[in-house]
Each structure stands twice: as C-alpha cells, then as structure tokens.
Design an enzyme around this catalytic site. Structure first.
Site, PDB file in Angstrom:
ATOM      1  N   CYS A  17      -7.863   0.941  -1.627  1.00 16.28           N
ATOM      2  CA  CYS A  17      -8.636  -0.127  -2.271  1.00 16.28           C
ATOM      3  C   CYS A  17      -9.197  -1.109  -1.234  1.00 16.28           C
ATOM      4  O   CYS A  17      -8.444  -1.790  -0.549  1.00 16.28           O
ATOM      5  CB  CYS A  17      -7.716  -0.842  -3.260  1.00 16.28           C
ATOM      6  N   CYS A  47      -8.247  -4.743  -1.812  1.00 15.33           N
ATOM      7  CA  CYS A  47      -6.817  -4.914  -1.489  1.00 15.33           C
ATOM      8  C   CYS A  47      -6.636  -5.098   0.010  1.00 15.33           C
ATOM      9  O   CYS A  47      -5.856  -5.948   0.452  1.00 15.33           O
ATOM     10  CB  CYS A  47      -6.012  -3.693  -1.943  1.00 15.33           C
TER      11      CYS A  47
END
Length: 145
Positions: free
Chosen positions: A69, A72
């Site tokens: 991600c 993230c």
C-alpha cells in the site's frame, strides 16, 4: 492516572505494574529488563494482539496497513514520529493486514491505512486514510477520555 498502571511488555509480553507517576521515567520490564516504551510502534500479531489490547491500562492506537500500500508506506514514518510524541501516554502499534488477515476481518478493516483507537479494551473511534504525525497526535489526543 493515579496509582499504578499495567503495561504489557512489547518484547516478552509480560504484564508490568508501573506507578503512574513513573511512566515518563523510561521504565523497564521486570521480566526481560528491556524498555517498556521505545518511541517506536510495536508490531502486533494474532498471538500478541489480545494481550496488548486487554491487559494494558494505557490506550492503544493501531495502524492497520499492508506492505504493498503506497499511502501506508507514506504514513509509516509519520506514525513512527507520532509514537515518539505520544508514548508513554498511548501505545502505538501496527498490524500487517497481509500477514494477519483474520485481525483485519475481525475489526472490519475495509481500506488501508486505517487507524483504530482503543481505550479500556474497546474501540473508541477509527480513521481511514494517511495522516501526518501532527494530525495523528491531534486526532488521538481529542479522543482521550
């Protein structure tokens, strides 16, 4: 906080009773002698999650994330900085949803990153999306009861 608080060691998972007045004095675990707070988010697994959530008296802020991600990855250093700013008042932790999909399912994580704030073993609130360190600190500080 007055009296003593229970803190679960991030290294050996033993429960430590620490005088509340001494939380800022960099307490060590009575069992493994390592620091109870390192200024870093701890990684939680299915094995360590329940003990940190249920047996520690301080609030817990969890970043549900995944290695693939992009947002993230962008938020990771911000979350780390927030840990340095919020400990020992709040324990910050990370759950890798790829490695722990059952934890993500248990908490209904539908997008990542998602921050979930727990106090007294119960979810208080959550926030999806990447945030900067100061935004994390402001958001979680506003949730404290």
């Amino acid at each position: 906080m007055s009296g003593s608080v229970h803190i679960v060691c991030p290294h050996c998972q033993s429960i430590n009773r620490v005088p509340a007045a001494k939380l800022n004095d960099q307490p060590n675990c009575g069992r493994c002698q390592r620091a109870l707070f390192t200024g870093e988010p701890i990684e939680l697994t299915a094995a360590t999650f329940p003990r940190q959530l249920e047996r520690s008296d301080i609030p817990l802020l969890i970043d549900f994330w995944a290695p693939w991600c992009g947002p993230c990855k962008m938020m990771a250093p911000q979350f780390q900085q927030a840990a340095r700013l919020l400990e020992p008042k709040i324990r910050l932790a990370k759950v890798n949803t790829e490695a722990e999909p059952h934890l993500a399912a248990q908490f209904g994580i539908r997008s990542i990153p998602t921050l979930v704030f727990f106090q007294g073993g119960r979810e208080v609130t959550r926030q999806a999306g990447a945030m900067g360190a100061q935004d994390i600190v402001r958001w979680v500080s506003a949730q404290l009861r």
